[in-house]
Enzyme design. Structure first.
Site, PDB file in Angstrom:
ATOM      1  N   ASN A  17      -8.656  -0.869  -3.402  1.00 47.38           N
ATOM      2  CA  ASN A  17      -7.344  -1.178  -3.978  1.00 47.38           C
ATOM      3  C   ASN A  17      -7.270  -2.693  -4.136  1.00 47.38           C
ATOM      4  OD1 ASN A  17      -4.690  -1.573  -4.620  1.00 47.38           O
ATOM      5  ND2 ASN A  17      -3.852  -0.732  -2.708  1.00 47.38           N
ATOM      6  N   LYS A  19      -5.005  -4.404  -5.474  1.00 52.81           N
ATOM      7  CA  LYS A  19      -3.623  -4.906  -5.401  1.00 52.81           C
ATOM      8  C   LYS A  19      -3.368  -5.914  -6.544  1.00 52.81           C
ATOM      9  CE  LYS A  19      -3.566  -3.704  -0.568  1.00 52.81           C
ATOM     10  NZ  LYS A  19      -3.027  -3.906   0.759  1.00 52.81           N
ATOM     11  N   HIS A 110       1.823   4.021  -2.195  1.00 45.76           N
ATOM     12  CA  HIS A 110       1.308   2.985  -1.290  1.00 45.76           C
ATOM     13  C   HIS A 110       2.488   2.363  -0.534  1.00 45.76           C
ATOM     14  CE1 HIS A 110      -0.522  -0.650   0.248  1.00 45.76           C
ATOM     15  NE2 HIS A 110      -1.688  -0.064   0.074  1.00 45.76           N
ATOM     16  N   GLU A 112       3.185  -0.565   0.183  1.00 44.79           N
ATOM     17  CA  GLU A 112       3.760  -1.760  -0.449  1.00 44.79           C
ATOM     18  C   GLU A 112       4.730  -1.362  -1.555  1.00 44.79           C
ATOM     19  OE1 GLU A 112       0.019  -3.695  -1.208  1.00 44.79           O
ATOM     20  OE2 GLU A 112      -0.225  -3.980   0.944  1.00 44.79           O
ATOM     21  N   GLU A 182      -2.670   5.338   5.952  1.00 42.57           N
ATOM     22  CA  GLU A 182      -2.677   3.879   6.064  1.00 42.57           C
ATOM     23  C   GLU A 182      -1.554   3.432   7.002  1.00 42.57           C
ATOM     24  OE1 GLU A 182      -4.842   1.923   2.465  1.00 42.57           O
ATOM     25  OE2 GLU A 182      -2.676   1.858   2.178  1.00 42.57           O
ATOM     26  N   GLY A 188      -3.881  -5.369   5.935  1.00 41.75           N
ATOM     27  CA  GLY A 188      -3.968  -6.807   5.707  1.00 41.75           C
ATOM     28  C   GLY A 188      -3.798  -7.639   6.960  1.00 41.75           C
ATOM     29  N   SER A 228      -7.359  -2.613   6.977  1.00 41.35           N
ATOM     30  CA  SER A 228      -8.355  -3.552   7.511  1.00 41.35           C
ATOM     31  C   SER A 228      -9.743  -2.928   7.687  1.00 41.35           C
ATOM     32  CB  SER A 228      -7.861  -4.174   8.826  1.00 41.35           C
ATOM     33  OG  SER A 228      -6.680  -4.920   8.591  1.00 41.35           O
TER      34      SER A 228
HETATM   35  P1  13P Z   1      -6.524  -4.024   3.668  1.00 40.29           P
HETATM   36  O1  13P Z   1      -7.863  -3.334   3.642  1.00 40.29           O
HETATM   37  O2  13P Z   1      -6.525  -5.364   3.030  1.00 40.29           O
HETATM   38  O3  13P Z   1      -5.934  -3.986   5.050  1.00 40.29           O
HETATM   39  O4  13P Z   1      -5.538  -3.144   2.757  1.00 40.29           O
HETATM   40  C1  13P Z   1      -5.478  -1.786   2.949  1.00 40.29           C
HETATM   41  C2  13P Z   1      -4.705  -1.169   1.850  1.00 40.29           C
HETATM   42  O5  13P Z   1      -3.513  -1.334   1.748  1.00 40.29           O
HETATM   43  C3  13P Z   1      -5.447  -0.381   0.861  1.00 40.29           C
HETATM   44  O6  13P Z   1      -4.579   0.315   0.037  1.00 40.29           O
END
Ligand code: 13P
Length: 264
Positions: A17, A19, A110, A112, A182, A188, A228
């Site tokens: 992803n 982002k 997601h 976010e 997740e 992150g 992560s």
């Molecule tokens: P990270 O791997 O940067 O923690 O992000 C995970 C994520 O949100 C994947 O959709």
């Protein structure tokens, strides 16, 4: 013995992803490098670039002369979509725009998007129905906040999110969905759930699918871990019996690291 250990024929799926990172002008080179690095792996590899990067990503992924579907190489997904096929929804992207570009996957719900863009369990459910209607494969995210984890309500949250996301779907539709666990506190942050914790949470999610759609569907549906994931922890995480791969953020933006994750 854990049920999944007796019947785990699920193919691993690793999705990146990206982002709101990577520019359209950088996509062709990046995807071409990734494609060369991951050839010959027995894992479904999906990249999910920003919308404006999708045409270039599909073109670069297909450059082998085969369709992404046939090549066994990189498949392309979007990070979101609207729940209607067309219409007056300024600024939105519809599922048929994605299929027109030969996109195969779409991330839905997601954290976010739930946190910053008012995505709800209801819109997640609507989007899943529409995505499936248009032949897209949804990657549906669920996960608890740190506060919920500390309150000891992780499994309740996961059960509720999963049930609401899948509401009203047919067995056959559920089989083609990818779920992604997740935990929000792991995204992150560099903090990863332990392999045991992640596996238990994913087994609980699989349990809910089993209650609603039966064991057969529960054993077939693929459930990723995200939060992560990196080259150092992928092997342990993906080696767990219920974890069918990963949804990778930051580490998917480095070709060498993403290759190591795919080749865990
Ligand atoms: P990270 O791997 O940067 O923690 O992000 C995970 C994520 O949100 C994947 O959709």
């Amino acid at each position: 013995m854990h049920a999944s250990m007796t019947n785990n024929t699920r193919k691993k799926i690793v999705a990146g992803n990206w982002k709101m990172n990577v520019l359209p002008s950088q996509v062709t080179e990046f995807v071409t490098e990734l494609r060369n690095r991951i050839s010959g792996t027995d894992v479904d590899v999906v990249i999910c670039p920003p919308f404006v990067c999708l045409p270039a990503a599909v073109a670069a992924a297909q450059n082998s002369g085969l369709s992404t579907q046939d090549s066994g190489l990189i498949k392309v997904g979007a990070q979101n979509m609207h729940w209607e096929g067309t219409g007056a929804f300024t600024g939105e992207v519809s599922p048929n725009m994605l299929t027109d570009l030969k996109i195969e996957y779409v991330i839905i719900g997601h954290s976010e998007r739930r946190q910053y863009f008012s995505e709800t369990d209801e819109t997640v459910n609507k989007k899943i129905h529409t995505a499936l209607m248009y032949g897209l494969k949804p990657i549906v995210c669920v996960g608890e906040t740190l506060e919920q984890r500390e309150q000891g309500i992780t499994y309740e949250m996961l059960r509720m999110q999963t049930r609401l996301a899948l509401q009203g779907l047919e067995d056959e539709q559920v089989r083609s969905i990818i779920l992604a666990y997740e935990p929000i506190w792991a995204i992150g942050t560099g903090k990863t759930a332990t392999p045991e914790d992640a596996n238990n949470a994913i087994a609980a999610i699989r349990g809910v699918v089993g209650e609603v759609y039966g064991q057969d569907v529960a054993q077939q549906i693929r459930i990723q871990y995200g939060g992560s994931v990196n080259a150092g922890n992928a092997k342990e995480l993906f080696g767990m019996p219920d974890i069918d791969g990963g949804l990778v953020g930051g580490a998917s933006l480095k070709a060498d690291e993403f290759e190591k994750i795919v080749r865990y």
